[in-house]
Design a protein around this motif. Sequence first.
Motif, PDB file in Angstrom:
ATOM      1  N   LEU A  11      -4.076   6.259 -10.906  1.00  0.00           N
ATOM      2  CA  LEU A  11      -4.762   4.988 -10.673  1.00  0.00           C
ATOM      3  C   LEU A  11      -3.782   3.868 -10.952  1.00  0.00           C
ATOM      4  N   LEU A  12      -3.763   2.882 -10.087  1.00  0.00           N
ATOM      5  CA  LEU A  12      -2.801   1.794 -10.190  1.00  0.00           C
ATOM      6  C   LEU A  12      -3.486   0.452  -9.981  1.00  0.00           C
ATOM      7  N   VAL A  13      -3.454  -0.406 -11.006  1.00  0.00           N
ATOM      8  CA  VAL A  13      -3.850  -1.804 -10.837  1.00  0.00           C
ATOM      9  C   VAL A  13      -2.585  -2.586 -10.528  1.00  0.00           C
ATOM     10  N   GLU A  14      -2.581  -3.289  -9.416  1.00  0.00           N
ATOM     11  CA  GLU A  14      -1.351  -3.972  -8.987  1.00  0.00           C
ATOM     12  C   GLU A  14      -1.707  -5.182  -8.125  1.00  0.00           C
ATOM     13  N   HIS A  15      -1.035  -6.308  -8.400  1.00  0.00           N
ATOM     14  CA  HIS A  15      -1.230  -7.517  -7.600  1.00  0.00           C
ATOM     15  C   HIS A  15      -0.252  -7.585  -6.424  1.00  0.00           C
ATOM     16  N   LYS A  16       0.865  -6.871  -6.512  1.00  0.00           N
ATOM     17  CA  LYS A  16       1.888  -6.960  -5.476  1.00  0.00           C
ATOM     18  C   LYS A  16       1.486  -6.079  -4.299  1.00  0.00           C
ATOM     19  N   MET A  17       1.089  -6.731  -3.202  1.00  0.00           N
ATOM     20  CA  MET A  17       0.557  -5.969  -2.084  1.00  0.00           C
ATOM     21  C   MET A  17       1.609  -5.124  -1.384  1.00  0.00           C
ATOM     22  N   ASP A  18       2.888  -5.495  -1.483  1.00  0.00           N
ATOM     23  CA  ASP A  18       3.912  -4.647  -0.884  1.00  0.00           C
ATOM     24  C   ASP A  18       3.996  -3.314  -1.618  1.00  0.00           C
ATOM     25  N   VAL A  19       3.807  -3.332  -2.940  1.00  0.00           N
ATOM     26  CA  VAL A  19       3.782  -2.096  -3.724  1.00  0.00           C
ATOM     27  C   VAL A  19       2.555  -1.273  -3.361  1.00  0.00           C
ATOM     28  N   VAL A  20       1.406  -1.925  -3.243  1.00  0.00           N
ATOM     29  CA  VAL A  20       0.168  -1.233  -2.897  1.00  0.00           C
ATOM     30  C   VAL A  20       0.283  -0.578  -1.522  1.00  0.00           C
ATOM     31  N   ARG A  21       0.799  -1.326  -0.551  1.00  0.00           N
ATOM     32  CA  ARG A  21       0.939  -0.782   0.808  1.00  0.00           C
ATOM     33  C   ARG A  21       1.824   0.461   0.819  1.00  0.00           C
ATOM     34  N   GLU A  22       2.884   0.447   0.016  1.00  0.00           N
ATOM     35  CA  GLU A  22       3.830   1.561   0.029  1.00  0.00           C
ATOM     36  C   GLU A  22       3.299   2.796  -0.691  1.00  0.00           C
ATOM     37  N   THR A  68     -10.840  -4.488 -17.009  1.00  0.00           N
ATOM     38  CA  THR A  68     -12.045  -4.101 -17.747  1.00  0.00           C
ATOM     39  C   THR A  68     -12.499  -2.714 -17.325  1.00  0.00           C
ATOM     40  N   TYR A  69     -12.436  -2.429 -16.038  1.00  0.00           N
ATOM     41  CA  TYR A  69     -12.780  -1.100 -15.527  1.00  0.00           C
ATOM     42  C   TYR A  69     -11.855  -0.050 -16.135  1.00  0.00           C
ATOM     43  N   PHE A  70     -10.563  -0.348 -16.172  1.00  0.00           N
ATOM     44  CA  PHE A  70      -9.603   0.545 -16.817  1.00  0.00           C
ATOM     45  C   PHE A  70      -9.969   0.750 -18.282  1.00  0.00           C
ATOM     46  N   ASN A  71     -10.318  -0.329 -18.981  1.00  0.00           N
ATOM     47  CA  ASN A  71     -10.643  -0.235 -20.403  1.00  0.00           C
ATOM     48  C   ASN A  71     -11.883   0.624 -20.651  1.00  0.00           C
ATOM     49  N   LEU A  72     -12.830   0.582 -19.743  1.00  0.00           N
ATOM     50  CA  LEU A  72     -14.005   1.436 -19.860  1.00  0.00           C
ATOM     51  C   LEU A  72     -13.642   2.906 -19.654  1.00  0.00           C
ATOM     52  N   PRO A 130      -6.972  14.780  -7.689  1.00  0.00           N
ATOM     53  CA  PRO A 130      -5.559  15.121  -7.859  1.00  0.00           C
ATOM     54  C   PRO A 130      -4.803  14.978  -6.539  1.00  0.00           C
ATOM     55  N   GLY A 131      -3.584  14.519  -6.622  1.00  0.00           N
ATOM     56  CA  GLY A 131      -2.768  14.351  -5.431  1.00  0.00           C
ATOM     57  C   GLY A 131      -2.989  13.050  -4.708  1.00  0.00           C
ATOM     58  N   THR A 132      -3.827  12.175  -5.263  1.00  0.00           N
ATOM     59  CA  THR A 132      -4.135  10.903  -4.620  1.00  0.00           C
ATOM     60  C   THR A 132      -3.801   9.743  -5.546  1.00  0.00           C
ATOM     61  N   LEU A 133      -3.116   8.735  -5.005  1.00  0.00           N
ATOM     62  CA  LEU A 133      -2.862   7.506  -5.746  1.00  0.00           C
ATOM     63  C   LEU A 133      -3.830   6.448  -5.229  1.00  0.00           C
ATOM     64  N   THR A 134      -4.683   5.981  -6.115  1.00  0.00           N
ATOM     65  CA  THR A 134      -5.668   4.961  -5.771  1.00  0.00           C
ATOM     66  C   THR A 134      -5.251   3.631  -6.374  1.00  0.00           C
ATOM     67  N   ALA A 135      -5.092   2.625  -5.539  1.00  0.00           N
ATOM     68  CA  ALA A 135      -4.794   1.272  -6.007  1.00  0.00           C
ATOM     69  C   ALA A 135      -6.099   0.512  -6.188  1.00  0.00           C
TER      70      ALA A 135
END
Length: 268
Positions: free
Chosen positions: A215-226, A58-62, A42-47
Amino acid sequence: MPLQQSDAPPHATRAASLETRDLTIRFGGHVAVNAVSCAFHPGTLTAIVGPNGAGKTTYFNLISGQLKVSEGQVLLNGRDLSALPASARTHAGLGRAFQLTSLFPNLTVMENVRLALQSRQRVGLDMWNVWSHHRALIERSVELLESVALAGKSNVQAAALPHGDQRKLEVALLMALDPEVYMFDEPTAGMSVDEVPVILDLIRALKQRRDKTILLVEHKMDVVRELADRIIVLHNGTLMADGEPETVIASPVVQQAYLGLAPLEDAA
């Protein structure tokens, strides 16, 4: 050797809410996700990042129950959810927003949100009667639609919305369920540049609450960095890196092989 972080992330001050242990799925002879073990707090955003075909969705689907595990476990607050269907996992506290919208196309925008709220609150079985007599459901629906900039389209049929608005409605449905764990699979995919900030602001607000696991799956690295407090990298279904964003992104192996970026020392 995978790049691993031995210590817990800086925001992981509480016990893990979600955990995968040796999570694996095979399709014939192909191992799409290979013994991935991670704990999310809790309290953590993992990309979750990696090249196309790395096994992220697939990991998300599992985790969310759309696919049945070949081996391993999915645990929520220590409870093993591995044998439960997706609907039961949702009621347990896992919330999933998909790459492709998952709406009730023949209902209006407002009706979609009301139905999600009713599901969360388990209010009766006759939704039409419940909706007409429960002001709280209506008021909360309006609040959620305002938060995703859809209040002006509350009476529009979901199927008639443009793609970007459908993505915003899907996020509103997820928020209506108020899960313990939020799972966003490329939430801004297909949105125009003007629409993206609405969704990112909502994710920021959830993160600031510090009581949700994201949990966030994202291809846009600027979003991930932020947004990310932590990054895990998958490649060919295997966990290749796990750590703070600066450490993971700065790794030449991750930059070149898994993120498709030039090494930092080569950037000018």
